[in-house]
Design a protein around this motif. Structure first.
Motif, PDB file in Angstrom:
ATOM      1  N   GLU A 258     -10.550 -37.282  19.873  1.00 58.37           N
ATOM      2  CA  GLU A 258     -10.080 -38.488  19.201  1.00 58.37           C
ATOM      3  C   GLU A 258      -8.555 -38.584  19.144  1.00 58.37           C
ATOM      4  O   GLU A 258      -7.999 -39.667  19.287  1.00 58.37           O
ATOM      5  N   ILE A 259      -7.867 -37.477  18.977  1.00 61.16           N
ATOM      6  CA  ILE A 259      -6.408 -37.509  18.886  1.00 61.16           C
ATOM      7  C   ILE A 259      -5.781 -38.054  20.164  1.00 61.16           C
ATOM      8  O   ILE A 259      -4.801 -38.802  20.125  1.00 61.16           O
ATOM      9  N   ARG A 260      -6.357 -37.724  21.311  1.00 64.18           N
ATOM     10  CA  ARG A 260      -5.842 -38.269  22.581  1.00 64.18           C
ATOM     11  C   ARG A 260      -6.010 -39.777  22.619  1.00 64.18           C
ATOM     12  O   ARG A 260      -5.136 -40.496  23.118  1.00 64.18           O
ATOM     13  N   ILE A 261      -7.149 -40.252  22.104  1.00 61.06           N
ATOM     14  CA  ILE A 261      -7.392 -41.701  22.093  1.00 61.06           C
ATOM     15  C   ILE A 261      -6.430 -42.376  21.118  1.00 61.06           C
ATOM     16  O   ILE A 261      -5.908 -43.456  21.402  1.00 61.06           O
ATOM     17  N   PHE A 262      -6.171 -41.746  19.965  1.00 59.17           N
ATOM     18  CA  PHE A 262      -5.178 -42.273  19.021  1.00 59.17           C
ATOM     19  C   PHE A 262      -3.857 -42.493  19.753  1.00 59.17           C
ATOM     20  O   PHE A 262      -3.297 -43.588  19.730  1.00 59.17           O
ATOM     21  N   ARG A 263      -3.356 -41.438  20.349  1.00 58.02           N
ATOM     22  CA  ARG A 263      -2.037 -41.508  20.999  1.00 58.02           C
ATOM     23  C   ARG A 263      -2.017 -42.546  22.115  1.00 58.02           C
ATOM     24  O   ARG A 263      -1.051 -43.313  22.231  1.00 58.02           O
ATOM     25  N   ARG A 264      -3.050 -42.566  22.917  1.00 59.37           N
ATOM     26  CA  ARG A 264      -3.133 -43.513  24.024  1.00 59.37           C
ATOM     27  C   ARG A 264      -3.176 -44.957  23.517  1.00 59.37           C
ATOM     28  O   ARG A 264      -2.675 -45.869  24.164  1.00 59.37           O
ATOM     29  N   SER A 265      -3.738 -45.154  22.334  1.00 58.87           N
ATOM     30  CA  SER A 265      -3.890 -46.496  21.766  1.00 58.87           C
ATOM     31  C   SER A 265      -2.653 -46.975  21.018  1.00 58.87           C
ATOM     32  O   SER A 265      -2.572 -48.141  20.644  1.00 58.87           O
ATOM     33  N   GLY A 266      -1.704 -46.078  20.763  1.00 54.22           N
ATOM     34  CA  GLY A 266      -0.509 -46.458  20.010  1.00 54.22           C
ATOM     35  C   GLY A 266      -0.596 -46.117  18.541  1.00 54.22           C
ATOM     36  O   GLY A 266       0.188 -46.621  17.735  1.00 54.22           O
ATOM     37  N   ILE A 267      -1.548 -45.262  18.164  1.00 55.40           N
ATOM     38  CA  ILE A 267      -1.648 -44.744  16.803  1.00 55.40           C
ATOM     39  C   ILE A 267      -0.900 -43.414  16.811  1.00 55.40           C
ATOM     40  O   ILE A 267      -1.310 -42.473  17.479  1.00 55.40           O
ATOM     41  N   HIS A 268       0.224 -43.353  16.093  1.00 62.64           N
ATOM     42  CA  HIS A 268       1.129 -42.207  16.156  1.00 62.64           C
ATOM     43  C   HIS A 268       0.876 -41.250  14.990  1.00 62.64           C
ATOM     44  O   HIS A 268       1.247 -41.544  13.861  1.00 62.64           O
ATOM     45  N   PRO A 269       0.260 -40.097  15.231  1.00 62.12           N
ATOM     46  CA  PRO A 269      -0.032 -39.164  14.150  1.00 62.12           C
ATOM     47  C   PRO A 269       1.215 -38.469  13.617  1.00 62.12           C
ATOM     48  O   PRO A 269       2.120 -38.113  14.371  1.00 62.12           O
TER      49      PRO A 269
ATOM     50  N   PHE B  76      -7.869 -48.897  20.220  1.00 58.52           N
ATOM     51  CA  PHE B  76      -8.673 -47.716  19.903  1.00 58.52           C
ATOM     52  C   PHE B  76     -10.165 -48.063  19.911  1.00 58.52           C
ATOM     53  O   PHE B  76     -10.967 -47.376  20.552  1.00 58.52           O
ATOM     54  N   LEU B  77     -10.553 -49.096  19.197  1.00 58.16           N
ATOM     55  CA  LEU B  77     -11.968 -49.465  19.103  1.00 58.16           C
ATOM     56  C   LEU B  77     -12.549 -49.926  20.431  1.00 58.16           C
ATOM     57  O   LEU B  77     -13.746 -49.780  20.669  1.00 58.16           O
ATOM     58  N   ASP B  78     -11.699 -50.476  21.314  1.00 56.85           N
ATOM     59  CA  ASP B  78     -12.143 -50.930  22.628  1.00 56.85           C
ATOM     60  C   ASP B  78     -12.106 -49.833  23.693  1.00 56.85           C
ATOM     61  O   ASP B  78     -12.591 -50.029  24.803  1.00 56.85           O
ATOM     62  N   ASP B  79     -11.523 -48.691  23.366  1.00 55.26           N
ATOM     63  CA  ASP B  79     -11.339 -47.619  24.339  1.00 55.26           C
ATOM     64  C   ASP B  79     -12.694 -47.074  24.815  1.00 55.26           C
ATOM     65  O   ASP B  79     -13.557 -46.753  24.003  1.00 55.26           O
ATOM     66  N   PRO B  80     -12.890 -46.975  26.137  1.00 57.35           N
ATOM     67  CA  PRO B  80     -14.168 -46.488  26.659  1.00 57.35           C
ATOM     68  C   PRO B  80     -14.507 -45.067  26.208  1.00 57.35           C
ATOM     69  O   PRO B  80     -15.675 -44.750  25.971  1.00 57.35           O
ATOM     70  N   ASP B  81     -13.497 -44.212  26.064  1.00 57.19           N
ATOM     71  CA  ASP B  81     -13.777 -42.850  25.593  1.00 57.19           C
ATOM     72  C   ASP B  81     -14.218 -42.855  24.133  1.00 57.19           C
ATOM     73  O   ASP B  81     -15.088 -42.080  23.746  1.00 57.19           O
ATOM     74  N   TRP B  82     -13.625 -43.711  23.305  1.00 57.32           N
ATOM     75  CA  TRP B  82     -14.073 -43.809  21.911  1.00 57.32           C
ATOM     76  C   TRP B  82     -15.518 -44.309  21.863  1.00 57.32           C
ATOM     77  O   TRP B  82     -16.342 -43.802  21.119  1.00 57.32           O
ATOM     78  N   LYS B  83     -15.829 -45.300  22.674  1.00 59.64           N
ATOM     79  CA  LYS B  83     -17.202 -45.818  22.710  1.00 59.64           C
ATOM     80  C   LYS B  83     -18.180 -44.729  23.148  1.00 59.64           C
ATOM     81  O   LYS B  83     -19.310 -44.688  22.671  1.00 59.64           O
ATOM     82  N   ARG B  84     -17.727 -43.838  24.015  1.00 56.06           N
ATOM     83  CA  ARG B  84     -18.586 -42.756  24.493  1.00 56.06           C
ATOM     84  C   ARG B  84     -18.822 -41.704  23.406  1.00 56.06           C
ATOM     85  O   ARG B  84     -19.948 -41.243  23.216  1.00 56.06           O
TER      86      ARG B  84
END
Length: 89
Positions: A6-17, A51-59
């Protein structure tokens, strides 16, 4: 789940931890708290949409043990603005 995919998807989506932590004491256990930053509320909305539309998140969102029904009982958001003397900007 955060430290795996999930952290990779956050970063890729523009959610900065900034911070992830769990409560050691208190009435609401277990509890995960995390802090993220965005340039503004428009950027936040766009990042969460990506993030919610990301194919990896959906998977991964329905993996056993990772679904909201299994892992989440309450979600709350707090929006903060740093004070001038804050080391976190």
């Amino acid at each position: 789940m955060f430290n795996r995919e999930e952290i990779r998807i956050f970063r890729r989506s523009g959610i900065h931890p900034v911070f992830f932590g769990h409560s050691l004491y208190g009435p609401r256990q277990p509890n995960l708290t995390y802090m993220v930053w965005y340039d503004d509320m428009r950027a936040r909305e766009a990042a969460w949409k990506r993030f919610l539309d990301d194919p990896d998140w959906k998977r991964i969102r329905n993996k056993p043990g990772w679904s909201n029904a299994e892992a989440v009982s309450n979600i709350s958001n707090t929006f903060l603005r740093p004070l001038p003397f804050s080391p976190v900007r």
